[in-house]
Write an enzyme that holds these catalytic residues in place. Structure first.
Site, PDB file in Angstrom:
ATOM      1  N   TYR A 159     -21.567  45.198 -48.452  1.00  0.00           N
ATOM      2  CA  TYR A 159     -21.487  44.616 -49.791  1.00  0.00           C
ATOM      3  C   TYR A 159     -21.785  43.127 -49.641  1.00  0.00           C
ATOM      4  O   TYR A 159     -22.403  42.704 -48.672  1.00  0.00           O
ATOM      5  CB  TYR A 159     -20.083  44.950 -50.342  1.00  0.00           C
ATOM      6  CG  TYR A 159     -19.798  44.520 -51.750  1.00  0.00           C
ATOM      7  CD1 TYR A 159     -20.709  44.762 -52.777  1.00  0.00           C
ATOM      8  CD2 TYR A 159     -18.600  43.874 -52.060  1.00  0.00           C
ATOM      9  CE1 TYR A 159     -20.432  44.368 -54.069  1.00  0.00           C
ATOM     10  CE2 TYR A 159     -18.311  43.485 -53.347  1.00  0.00           C
ATOM     11  CZ  TYR A 159     -19.241  43.724 -54.354  1.00  0.00           C
ATOM     12  OH  TYR A 159     -18.964  43.324 -55.626  1.00  0.00           O
ATOM     13  N   ARG A 176     -31.771  40.515 -61.586  1.00  0.00           N
ATOM     14  CA  ARG A 176     -30.994  39.319 -61.210  1.00  0.00           C
ATOM     15  C   ARG A 176     -30.007  39.725 -60.110  1.00  0.00           C
ATOM     16  O   ARG A 176     -28.828  39.862 -60.345  1.00  0.00           O
ATOM     17  CB  ARG A 176     -30.236  38.778 -62.429  1.00  0.00           C
ATOM     18  CG  ARG A 176     -29.571  37.434 -62.193  1.00  0.00           C
ATOM     19  CD  ARG A 176     -28.419  37.211 -63.150  1.00  0.00           C
ATOM     20  NE  ARG A 176     -27.341  38.169 -62.974  1.00  0.00           N
ATOM     21  CZ  ARG A 176     -26.354  38.046 -62.101  1.00  0.00           C
ATOM     22  NH1 ARG A 176     -26.297  37.015 -61.286  1.00  0.00           N
ATOM     23  NH2 ARG A 176     -25.401  38.960 -62.015  1.00  0.00           N
ATOM     24  N   LYS A 207     -22.345  48.868 -53.797  1.00  0.00           N
ATOM     25  CA  LYS A 207     -21.201  48.993 -54.725  1.00  0.00           C
ATOM     26  C   LYS A 207     -20.561  50.371 -54.608  1.00  0.00           C
ATOM     27  O   LYS A 207     -19.337  50.506 -54.627  1.00  0.00           O
ATOM     28  CB  LYS A 207     -21.673  48.791 -56.172  1.00  0.00           C
ATOM     29  CG  LYS A 207     -22.030  47.360 -56.515  1.00  0.00           C
ATOM     30  CD  LYS A 207     -20.825  46.610 -57.058  1.00  0.00           C
ATOM     31  CE  LYS A 207     -21.183  45.172 -57.358  1.00  0.00           C
ATOM     32  NZ  LYS A 207     -20.111  44.381 -57.896  1.00  0.00           N
ATOM     33  N   GLU A 217     -25.205  46.832 -63.317  1.00  0.00           N
ATOM     34  CA  GLU A 217     -25.076  45.858 -62.229  1.00  0.00           C
ATOM     35  C   GLU A 217     -26.314  44.974 -62.135  1.00  0.00           C
ATOM     36  O   GLU A 217     -27.446  45.467 -62.047  1.00  0.00           O
ATOM     37  CB  GLU A 217     -24.902  46.631 -60.907  1.00  0.00           C
ATOM     38  CG  GLU A 217     -24.527  45.780 -59.734  1.00  0.00           C
ATOM     39  CD  GLU A 217     -23.169  45.130 -59.889  1.00  0.00           C
ATOM     40  OE1 GLU A 217     -23.069  43.950 -59.516  1.00  0.00           O
ATOM     41  OE2 GLU A 217     -22.226  45.782 -60.368  1.00  0.00           O
ATOM     42  N   ASP A 218     -26.097  43.661 -62.147  1.00  0.00           N
ATOM     43  CA  ASP A 218     -27.167  42.686 -61.889  1.00  0.00           C
ATOM     44  C   ASP A 218     -28.377  42.825 -62.822  1.00  0.00           C
ATOM     45  O   ASP A 218     -29.533  42.813 -62.377  1.00  0.00           O
ATOM     46  CB  ASP A 218     -27.592  42.733 -60.414  1.00  0.00           C
ATOM     47  CG  ASP A 218     -26.532  42.087 -59.523  1.00  0.00           C
ATOM     48  OD1 ASP A 218     -25.559  41.551 -60.074  1.00  0.00           O
ATOM     49  OD2 ASP A 218     -26.672  42.117 -58.295  1.00  0.00           O
ATOM     50  N   ASP A 223     -20.424  45.218 -64.745  1.00  0.00           N
ATOM     51  CA  ASP A 223     -19.555  44.580 -63.755  1.00  0.00           C
ATOM     52  C   ASP A 223     -19.722  43.063 -63.730  1.00  0.00           C
ATOM     53  O   ASP A 223     -18.763  42.335 -63.515  1.00  0.00           O
ATOM     54  CB  ASP A 223     -19.829  45.164 -62.364  1.00  0.00           C
ATOM     55  CG  ASP A 223     -18.816  44.677 -61.342  1.00  0.00           C
ATOM     56  OD1 ASP A 223     -17.617  44.699 -61.655  1.00  0.00           O
ATOM     57  OD2 ASP A 223     -19.214  44.253 -60.254  1.00  0.00           O
ATOM     58  N   ASP A 224     -20.938  42.557 -63.977  1.00  0.00           N
ATOM     59  CA  ASP A 224     -21.151  41.102 -63.939  1.00  0.00           C
ATOM     60  C   ASP A 224     -20.444  40.422 -65.100  1.00  0.00           C
ATOM     61  O   ASP A 224     -19.886  39.342 -64.950  1.00  0.00           O
ATOM     62  CB  ASP A 224     -22.649  40.778 -63.995  1.00  0.00           C
ATOM     63  CG  ASP A 224     -23.401  41.517 -62.915  1.00  0.00           C
ATOM     64  OD1 ASP A 224     -23.121  41.267 -61.740  1.00  0.00           O
ATOM     65  OD2 ASP A 224     -24.235  42.375 -63.251  1.00  0.00           O
ATOM     66  N   ASN A 278     -22.334  34.099 -55.732  1.00  0.00           N
ATOM     67  CA  ASN A 278     -22.744  34.845 -54.537  1.00  0.00           C
ATOM     68  C   ASN A 278     -24.254  34.780 -54.376  1.00  0.00           C
ATOM     69  O   ASN A 278     -24.956  34.544 -55.340  1.00  0.00           O
ATOM     70  CB  ASN A 278     -22.333  36.323 -54.702  1.00  0.00           C
ATOM     71  CG  ASN A 278     -20.861  36.536 -54.487  1.00  0.00           C
ATOM     72  OD1 ASN A 278     -20.279  35.976 -53.583  1.00  0.00           O
ATOM     73  ND2 ASN A 278     -20.260  37.341 -55.345  1.00  0.00           N
ATOM     74  N   ASN A 335     -13.434  38.388 -55.322  1.00  0.00           N
ATOM     75  CA  ASN A 335     -14.577  39.287 -55.376  1.00  0.00           C
ATOM     76  C   ASN A 335     -14.314  40.445 -56.332  1.00  0.00           C
ATOM     77  O   ASN A 335     -13.195  40.945 -56.415  1.00  0.00           O
ATOM     78  CB  ASN A 335     -14.855  39.827 -53.970  1.00  0.00           C
ATOM     79  CG  ASN A 335     -16.241  40.409 -53.866  1.00  0.00           C
ATOM     80  OD1 ASN A 335     -16.538  41.422 -54.482  1.00  0.00           O
ATOM     81  ND2 ASN A 335     -17.103  39.763 -53.096  1.00  0.00           N
TER      82      ASN A 335
END
Length: 561
Positions: A81, A134, A152, A223-224, A246-247, A402, A447
Site C-alpha cells: 500500500y 489522480r 487497497k 479511489e483516486d 475513499d479520498d 501521499n 492513513n
C-alpha cells in the site's frame, strides 16, 4: 500425511510436513536474502524489490501471502500500500506479469453487462475502482492506476478479513492525458486522451449498472478520481448504490479522528473541537472532503442547527495554489466556495484575497495546520516558524499528502523548528524522532487504512443499502476514542498499524450500531435485521469477529476423536 494421501501428493513433496509458522519463517528468510538481489540495478529501491517478491508469493500461494501480510502488517503495509504502491503504479507496464482484477475501457461501451460475467467469482463483496486520473499525489497514471485498487483490497483482506475470493480490483480506462504514456509503445492502456463530460459519465454509469446487476449487495469504493469527478460521482451514486469515495470520505474520517485526537492531546475534551482554528493547505477532493466533514462534526457538537453550521464555517482558513480563498476570488470552485472567507473578516485580521500560507499562519495563529495539497515541502521553514505564534498549548501539524515525497514537511523539520511540544501526523509512514533526553517525538500515520476496511466491513455486515454520513462519522469517532488518555498525552493520536485487525473490528461494530440507529440494517447471511437490532455491543463485536476471514488452509481430512 493423510491429507497428502487424499490429494495424491505422497512422493511429490519433500517428506517434512511444515507448519504455517515454519512456512512464514522460510519465506521471511528468503525475502531478506533476495531483497538486494531482486533489485533491477542500483536505482531500484529495496521497497520495489520487496513488492516483486511478495507479488510472486501472491501468484503462487494466496493463503500464505495473506498469512505473511497479517503476521507482519506493520512491515509490509507500506510495501503493498502507500507509499510503495505509488512507485508500483508509476512502473506498472514494466512490472505487469499477469492480470489481477478487471479492466473496463471506453471501447467496451455497450458490452459491460455481459463482461461482468467473465469474472469467475459467484459473489463479490468489495470492489475498489479507479480511473487512474489522480493516483495519490502523482497525477494521471492511466491504466497503471490498477495498482492502487489491488493494494487497497490487500488491506481489506488483511485488516478487515474480507475473503480474497470475494474482492475485485477494477480499472476504468477512459484514456489518459499523460503525454509520456501516450507516446510509450509499452503502455498497457488506451492511447487516447481522456473522455470528458457526458461521454465519461456514460461509461461510469454503465459500469455501475453492470456490477450491481450481477452482485446487488456489493460495495464499491471509488479511489483516486480527479477532484472534478470525485464529488460529482459521489453525489450521483451515493443514494442509490452501496458506494463511497475513499479520498473524499475516508481521508476526511481519518483527519477528523486525528483532529479530535489533537484536541485530547492539548488536554481538552473532544467537545472543544468547535473552538479549534484550522488552516487548511489544499482545496482538492481530499481537502474539501476534510473541510466538509470537520464542519459537520463541529456543527453536530454545537447543536446541529443552521447557526451551528455557520459558526463552524468561520473556524477554517483555506489556502490553495493561488493563496487564501475569499469571496473576492474570481471563478471560485463551487465545492470550495462555502469556505471562502468574508471580506470583513479578513480585513479585521489584516489579510487579503490570495494571501500566502505564511501570512495566513502568522495572522490566524492556528491550533492546527492541515496539509492536503500534494505539494512536497509546502510547509517551509518560514511557515513552521510562523506557527510558533499559535495560541494552542500544543500546535498540531498534519502533513497528510501521499506518497512520502509529497508530504508537506517531515517530522524532523517540524520538531527541529517547533520543539518537542507539538502533535505531528502524516499520510505516509515516518520514523519517530528520538530527542535523546528520554523523550520521543511521535510520528502519527494518519492513513486511510485505519478507516476504510472497518467502514466497508461494517456496511457489508449491516446490510445497509447505502453508506450514510452518520456511519462514516461513527467510524471516525470510534477511531478517535480508541487511544488511551496516556497515549494521547504522549502525542500518540493514531494507533500502531500492528493493531489494525482489532481497530477494524471496533470500527465495523461502530458502523453497524450507527446503521441500526438510522434504521438502515437489513442483516447479513443467517442474521436478519430484527436479530441484529437486538444485539448489544459485545454481541455485535462477536458477530464482526466471526465474519472476518482468516488466512488458514482448509482442512481436507478430519481426525475422528
Amino acid at each position: 500425511m493423510t491429507e497428502r494421501d487424499r490429494l495424491d501428493l505422497r512422493g511429490l513433496l519433500p517428506p517434512n510436513v511444515m507448519s504455517s509458522e515454519q512456512q512464514i519463517e522460510r519465506f521471511m528468510v528468503d525475502l531478506k536474502r533476495l531483497e538486494v538481489q531482486a533489485r533491477d540495478g542500483p536505482l531500484d529501491p529495496n521497497a520495489l524489490a520487496k513488492w516483486r517478491i511478495l507479488n510472486r508469493l501472491h501468484d503462487r500461494n494466496e493463503t500464505m501471502y495473506y498469512k505473511v501480510l497479517v503476521a507482519h502488517i506493520k512491515e509490509y503495509a507500506p510495501i503493498v500500500y502507500t507509499p510503495t504502491v505509488g512507485l508500483v503504479c508509476q512502473n506498472y507496464s514494466g512490472l505487469f506479469r499477469r492480470p489481477r482484477g478487471m479492466y473496463f475501457s471506453a471501447e467496451d461501451r455497450g458490452e459491460m453487462m455481459s463482461m461482468v460475467y467473465n469474472w469467475p467469482a459467484e459473489q463479490v463483496d468489495m470492489i475498489v475502482v479507479t480511473d487512474g486520473s489522480r493516483i495519490l499525489g502523482l497525477g494521471d497514471l492511466g491504466v497503471h492506476g490498477i495498482g492502487i485498487a489491488i493494494g487497497k483490497l490487500d488491506i481489506y483482506v488483511a485488516a478487515a478479513g474480507i475473503n480474497p475470493q470475494r474482492v475485485l480490483p477494477v480499472m476504468i480506462d477512459v484514456g489518459t492525458n499523460n503525454e509520456e504514456l501516450l507516446k510509450n509503445p509499452l503502455y498497457l492502456g488506451l492511447q487516447e486522451h481522456r473522455l470528458d463530460g457526458d461521454e465519461y459519465l456514460a461509461v461510469i454509469d454503465e459500469f455501475m449498472e453492470a456490477v450491481f446487476t450481477r452482485w446487488p449487495h456489493v460495495i464499491v469504493q471509488f479511489e483516486d478520481f480527479q477532484s472534478k469527478w470525485a464529488f460529482k460521482l459521489l453525489q450521483r451514486y451515493r443514494n442509490t448504490y452501496r458506494m463511497f469515495n475513499d479520498d473524499v470520505q475516508g481521508t476526511a474520517g481519518v483527519a477528523i479522528a486525528g483532529l479530535l485526537g489533537a484536541v485530547r492531546a492539548q488536554g481538552r475534551p473532544m467537545i472543544d473541537f468547535p473552538k479549534q482554528k484550522i488552516v487548511v493547505a489544499g482545496a482538492g477532493s481530499a481537502g474539501i472532503g476534510v473541510l466538509n466533514a470537520a464542519r459537520k462534526t463541529m456543527a453536530r457538537m454545537l447543536g446541529n442547527n443552521e447557526s451551528a453550521f455557520e459558526a463552524a464555517r468561520s473556524q477554517f482558513w483555506v489556502v490553495d495554489a493561488q493563496g487564501l480563498i475569499t469571496e473576492e476570488r474570481e471563478n471560485i470552485d463551487q465545492d470550495a466556495s462555502p469556505f471562502a472567507r468574508k471580506v470583513k473578516e479578513i480585513n479585521r485580521q489584516g489579510l487579503r484575497e490570495g494571501a500566502s500560507l505564511v501570512e495566513v499562519v502568522q495572522k490566524v495563529k492556528p491550533d492546527v495546520l492541515l496539509g492536503l495539497s500534494a505539494v512536497g515541502g509546502l510547509f517551509t521553514k518560514e511557515v513552521l516558524e510562523a506557527l510558533k505564534g499559535s495560541t494552542a498549548t500544543r500546535p498540531a501539524i498534519f502533513a497528510m499528502s501521499n506518497p512520502t515525497t509529497n508530504a508537506e514537511c517531515t517530522p524532523e523539520q517540524a520538531f527541529s523548528i517547533l520543539g518537542e511540544n507539538i502533535i505531528f501526523a502524516s499520510g505516509s509512514p515516518f520514523k519517530d524522532i528520538n530527542f535523546g533526553n528520554g523523550h520521543i517525538g511521535h510520528c502519527n500515520q494518519g492513513n486511510n487504512m485505519y478507516l476504510f476496511p472497518g467502514s466497508g466491513l461494517g456496511t457489508l455486515l449491516s446490510g445497509a443499502p447505502i453508506v450514510s454520513d452518520g456511519m462514516l462519522q461513527a467510524a471516525a469517532e470510534c477511531l478517535a476514542a480508541y487511544m488511551t488518555e496516556d497515549e494521547v498525552h504522549e502525542g500518540i493520536i493514531y494507533p500502531s498499524i500492528s493493531r489494525i485487525r482489532d481497530i477494524t473490528k471496533e470500527i465495523a461494530a461502530a458502523v453497524i450500531m450507527e446503521a441500526i440507529e438510522e434504521d438502515l440494517v437489513a442483516g447479513y447471511r443467517d442474521v436478519d435485521a430484527r436479530e441484529l437490532q437486538k444485539f448489544n455491543k459485545e454481541q455485535i463485536l462477536e458477530f464482526v469477529k466471526n465474519n472476518m476471514w482468516d488466512p488458514d488452509y482448509p482442512t481436507v481430512v478430519y481426525h475422528q476423536d
